[in-house]
Every structure is written in structure tokens, then in C-alpha cells.
Motif scaffolding. Structure first.
Motif, short mmCIF file in Angstrom:
data_model
loop_
_atom_site.label_atom_id
_atom_site.label_comp_id
_atom_site.label_asym_id
_atom_site.label_seq_id
_atom_site.Cartn_x
_atom_site.Cartn_y
_atom_site.Cartn_z
N VAL A 31 -14.14 -18.49 -9.14
CA VAL A 31 -13.82 -17.87 -10.42
C VAL A 31 -13.99 -16.13 -10.31
O VAL A 31 -13.28 -15.34 -10.80
CB VAL A 31 -15.04 -18.10 -11.54
CG1 VAL A 31 -15.12 -17.16 -12.43
CG2 VAL A 31 -14.51 -19.49 -12.00
N ALA A 32 -15.01 -15.71 -9.37
CA ALA A 32 -14.96 -14.42 -8.88
C ALA A 32 -13.88 -13.67 -8.31
O ALA A 32 -13.13 -12.89 -8.84
CB ALA A 32 -16.38 -14.27 -8.22
N TRP B 280 -10.79 -15.07 -8.08
CA TRP B 280 -9.58 -14.90 -8.89
C TRP B 280 -9.62 -13.88 -10.14
O TRP B 280 -8.33 -13.42 -10.44
CB TRP B 280 -9.25 -16.37 -9.58
CG TRP B 280 -8.55 -17.16 -8.19
CD1 TRP B 280 -9.25 -18.25 -7.71
CD2 TRP B 280 -7.38 -17.00 -7.51
NE1 TRP B 280 -8.26 -18.83 -6.62
CE2 TRP B 280 -7.33 -17.67 -6.78
CE3 TRP B 280 -6.11 -16.15 -8.08
CZ2 TRP B 280 -6.07 -18.08 -6.08
CZ3 TRP B 280 -5.22 -16.28 -7.19
CH2 TRP B 280 -4.82 -17.19 -6.30
N SER B 281 -10.79 -13.65 -10.85
CA SER B 281 -10.79 -12.75 -11.78
C SER B 281 -10.38 -11.39 -11.32
O SER B 281 -9.68 -10.86 -11.77
CB SER B 281 -12.22 -12.77 -12.14
OG SER B 281 -12.57 -14.21 -12.76
N ILE B 282 -11.26 -10.87 -10.10
CA ILE B 282 -11.03 -9.83 -9.63
C ILE B 282 -9.49 -9.71 -9.17
O ILE B 282 -8.75 -8.55 -9.36
CB ILE B 282 -11.91 -9.43 -8.37
CG1 ILE B 282 -13.09 -9.39 -8.71
CG2 ILE B 282 -11.54 -8.22 -7.48
CD1 ILE B 282 -14.39 -9.44 -7.69
N GLU C 6 -6.96 -10.91 -10.22
CA GLU C 6 -5.99 -10.73 -11.32
C GLU C 6 -6.01 -9.66 -12.06
O GLU C 6 -5.05 -8.95 -12.41
CB GLU C 6 -6.56 -11.89 -12.50
CG GLU C 6 -5.22 -13.15 -12.72
CD GLU C 6 -5.77 -13.99 -14.00
OE1 GLU C 6 -6.22 -15.17 -13.67
OE2 GLU C 6 -5.52 -13.54 -15.10
N ALA C 7 -7.32 -8.98 -12.20
CA ALA C 7 -7.32 -7.72 -12.89
C ALA C 7 -6.70 -6.53 -12.04
O ALA C 7 -6.03 -5.90 -12.55
CB ALA C 7 -9.15 -7.33 -13.03
N LEU D 200 -2.83 -7.30 -12.42
CA LEU D 200 -2.51 -6.81 -13.66
C LEU D 200 -2.31 -5.20 -14.09
O LEU D 200 -1.44 -4.65 -14.24
CB LEU D 200 -3.79 -6.79 -14.80
CG LEU D 200 -3.62 -6.99 -16.24
CD1 LEU D 200 -2.41 -8.42 -16.48
CD2 LEU D 200 -4.80 -7.43 -16.99
N LEU D 201 -3.31 -4.44 -13.24
CA LEU D 201 -3.12 -3.03 -13.01
C LEU D 201 -1.83 -2.44 -12.43
O LEU D 201 -1.31 -1.74 -12.70
CB LEU D 201 -4.55 -2.33 -12.42
CG LEU D 201 -5.65 -2.45 -13.30
CD1 LEU D 201 -6.84 -2.33 -12.70
CD2 LEU D 201 -5.34 -1.47 -14.59
#
Lengths: 208, 222
Positions: free
Chosen positions: A170-171, A173-175, A177-178, A181-182
Motif C-alpha cells: 500500500v505504501a 503503490w500510493s507513493i 501513484e502520487a 500523477l504529478l
């Protein structure tokens, strides 16, 4: 002299025992264990995959002649009881050859025969007193409690390893993805700007 | 004369039985290979391991009764990956340790063969037996030492078993706490990162529109 040697006979051959081990099985690997068993002994093989991949492993049990007594593919947990049909070396193997990059941790418990008696003089003629037989039944019950505890501990280890995997994933993939995104939004704007840039600058760039 | 023979015979047999697991489970490893086993145990638990090695004899095509000149290096790590035992033993050996922290202890064995991994084609047969907790108790020995009657010895065995169950339950409570903390951390992470990503999305959307609007206004297209 004779009775003394008889008492010590179990020490010389036919160690009745249970072996339980937890080991790591790397990917594409196979690990075999062997045990010499005498004819007529009741044996139990139990195994469970603790961590790794889809928590499954191939297991195979062969008797001294090479006859396959038990063969299961991609099993998570199983228990197999058999009686040794002949003297010799029995072999059981765990295989992770179907897996390309996951290491598996496998637990197995191989019980050969019954537990050794508490005293060498267990086979005496007199029966056990009531207290003693109560102790024996409590001992058996506690043994099954310990057995259940072990299985619970293994399942808990399995659940915990999955939860910890989930946590790190989770950690990560979240980082990721963010960041993506940018990067995507900034490059979208830059690309769009490049479409509307002046014709003059593009021709000069192509010319040189 | 007979008594002496009996005593020496028994002594020798008991020594042999105590020292080497003659009928234990065995497996094969390469000469320079390292094999590790994991023991997940509560704290203050005693673990006794006994092993015996046999070397493969290429000429005879079978295993020698022992591994002459080859020792085994035993390394035991505690759950924090700190080495609590790292010793060299002979080809037959017995190692023992008591855990001070609950968790997964790793017991690694490898032979001290000086050959390189590529050239060492030899195989080793290792007989191994690991006893944990109350299985380490030798009841006939305890009976003789404390002079217990049969009933007392049985009760003693039950007490040891119950103590082991209690320790395991305690360890279970500690593990459940860890599991719960991991789950709660995952929960928090999912929550905060979802909010953060939504905010980033909204902010970049707004920035994009404003930037492009000012860009097109500068280009006199709007």
C-alpha cells in the motif's frame, strides 16, 4: 542381564520420535527428507506452508521401493497417516519447482510411532492406578492442545505475513501513484504548450 | 564382573544415544551449502539440537559412516537478526540455546569445507534432531536426580507441558498485538494516501486549467 538389555533395546534401534522442522524452500527448488522406519510403525506426515506466494507446495511421499504413497500438487496444508509396509528408508519431498520467484517457508511434522514411554519399565505387568491413568489422559489432552496451538500459530504467521505484505505494498503503490500523477499532469501541460508554440521557432529549429 | 560389563555397556549406549541421533530424520546438502531452519518460539524456551554428518564417498558410491575431518558451523540468530550462537562443532555435535526474546529464531548449518563452491562436488548427509521446550526434558534423568516416584514424575511432566502452553499463549497475545498494529497502520496509510491523492488530483487539475488559460491568453488565442 537379559531384562536389562531388553529395557535398553529401544535405545539401540527404533527411536520412536517426532521431527518437526520449519525451513525455507527457494524458488525452483526441491527439498527431500529421509527416515528409516521399521515395518508396522504407524507414521503421520503433516505439513503447512507458512509464507510465500500462493501458500502452496508440492508434496510427495515414497516408500523404500519407490512406490508413491502420497502425492499432492499445490497444497496449502495436509495430513497423511500411513503404516510402514516394510523396513527401509522412506523419503518425502517438498517441491517449489512450479514457482518462478517466490520463496516458501514450509513447516512439517513427521511423527514415527508413538511417544517413548516415560519410564523404561512401562511395559510392566501391573496396570496403572487410577491417578496414573488420569495423568496419562491429561497428558494426551495437553498434547493435542499443544498440537492445536502449533497449527494456530502457523495460521497466524500466515495471516501476519500477508498483512505485512499488504502494508508495504500500500505504501509503495500510493507513493508511486502520487508521483505518476504529478509527472503525467506536468507533461500533459508541457506537451499541450508545445503544440501551440510559434511556427517561427519550429522552422528555425528544423533548419539548423 | 558381569555388573561392570552391564554398567559400562549401558553407559556407552546412553552416551551414544545422547550424543548422536542415530535414527533421526536426515537430508542431503552440498559440501559448501548452508541450510537454515526456523523455530518460532516464546521467550525463555530451551532448544537442543543434535546432528550427525556422513560424507559421500565417490569411490565406494555410498555414504561413509562419518565425515572425517569435516566440521559443521552452527549459527543461530534471534528475531532481531542478532547472532546468539556462532560456533564450530565436529562432524557430530550438540548445540543448545535458550531464547530471550520471543519470535522467529534461525538455526543455520554449513560445513567448514574449504573447497570452492564450484569444485566441491561432495554431498553430505546430515541427521538432525531439534527439540524445543518441554521435549528437552529428560524425564528418567529428572526422576533419578530428584528421586521422584512415578506419580510425581507424571505430574511433573504435566506441569512442564502446561507451562509450555502458558508461554505459547503469552506469545500469542504479543503476536496478535503486532498483527493488530500492522492492520491499523495499513488502515491509516490507505486513508491518508487516498485523501492525499485526491487533493493532488484536484490541485493539479486546477493548476493545469489556470496555466493553460493564461498561456492561451498570452498567445491571444482566447
Amino acid at each position: 542381564m537379559a531384562w536389562f538389555l531388553l529395557l535398553c533395546a529401544p535405545l539401540m534401534f527404533g527411536w520412536i520420535r517426532a521431527s518437526e522442522l520449519t525451513f525455507e524452500l527457494p524458488d525452483n527448488a526441491k527439498q527431500c527428507f529421509y527416515e528409516d522406519i521399521t515395518i508396522g510403525t504407524k507414521c503421520t506426515l503433516e505439513f503447512q506452508v507458512v509464507t510465500g506466494g500462493h501458500y502452496d507446495v508440492d508434496c510427495r511421499l515414497e516408500d523404500p521401493d519407490g512406490t508413491v504413497l502420497y502425492k499432492e500438487m499445490k497444497k496449502q496444508y495436509d495430513s497423511f497417516t500411513f503404516t510402514a509396509s516394510r523396513n527401509g528408508t522412506f523419503k518425502f519431498c517438498f517441491s517449489n519447482e512450479f514457482s518462478t520467484f517466490t520463496h516458501k517457508t514450509v513447516y512439517f511434522d513427521f511423527q514415527v510411532g508413538d511417544d517413548p514411554p516415560l519410564f523404561p519399565s512401562e511395559n510392566r505387568v501391573t496396570a496403572l492406578t487410577q491417578m496414573e491413568s488420569a495423568c496419562v489422559s491429561i497428558h494426551e489432552a495437553l498434547k493435542s492442545v499443544i498440537d492445536y496451538q502449533t497449527h494456530f500459530r502457523l495460521r497466524e504467521a500466515q495471516g501476519r505475513s500477508r498483512a505485512e505484505d499488504l502494508n508495504t505494498r500500500v505504501a509503495f503503490w500510493s507513493i508511486g501513484e502520487a508521483f505518476i500523477l504529478l509527472v503525467v499532469s506536468i507533461s500533459q501541460v508541457l506537451l499541450l504548450r508545445s503544440f501551440f508554440s510559434d511556427k517561427k521557432t519550429t522552422t528555425t529549429r528544423m533548419g539548423s | 564382573m558381569e555388573m561392570k560389563a552391564v554398567v559400562s555397556c549401558t553407559g556407552l549406549m546412553l552416551l551414544f544415544a545422547w550424543l548422536s541421533p542415530s535414527q533421526a530424520l536426515y537430508f542431503h546438502i552440498g559440501e559448501t551449502e548452508k541450510k537454515c531452519f526456523i523455530e518460532e518460539i516464546p521467550d525463555e524456551t530451551m532448544v537442543i539440537g543434535r546432528y550427525r554428518t556422513q560424507l559421500w564417498d565417490k569411490q565406494a558410491g555410498s555414504f561413509l559412516p562419518s565425515a572425517p575431518g569435516l566440521g559443521m558451523h552452527v549459527e543461530i540468530k534471534d528475531p532481531d537478526a542478532k547472532i546468539i550462537l556462532s560456533r564450530q562443532y565436529g562432524s557430530d555435535g550438540r548445540f543448545t540455546f535458550t531464547s530471550h526474546t520471543p519470535g522467529e529464531h534461525q538455526i543455520c548449518l554449513h560445513s567448514n569445507s574449504t573447497k570452492m563452491a564450484l569444485f566441491a562436488g561432495g554431498k553430505l548427509r546430515v541427521h538432525l534432531e531439534i527439540q524445543v521446550g518441554e521435549h528437552t526434558n529428560n524425564y528418567p534423568e529428572i526422576a533419578a536426580k530428584d528421586k521422584l516416584t512415578e506419580l510425581q514424575l507424571r505430574v511433573r511432566q504435566l506441569l512442564d507441558q502446561v507451562e509450555q502452553i502458558q508461554k505459547e499463549q503469552n506469545y500469542q497475545r504479543y503476536r496478535e498485538e503486532r498483527f493488530r498494529m500492522t492492520s491499523e497502520s495499513t488502515n491509516q496509510r490507505v486513508l491518508w494516501w487516498s485523501i492525499a491523492q485526491t487533493i493532488i488530483l484536484i490541485i493539479t487539475g486546477i493548476w493545469q486549467m489556470r496555466h493553460l488559460k493564461s498561456f492561451f491568453e498570452a498567445k491571444k488565442l482566447v
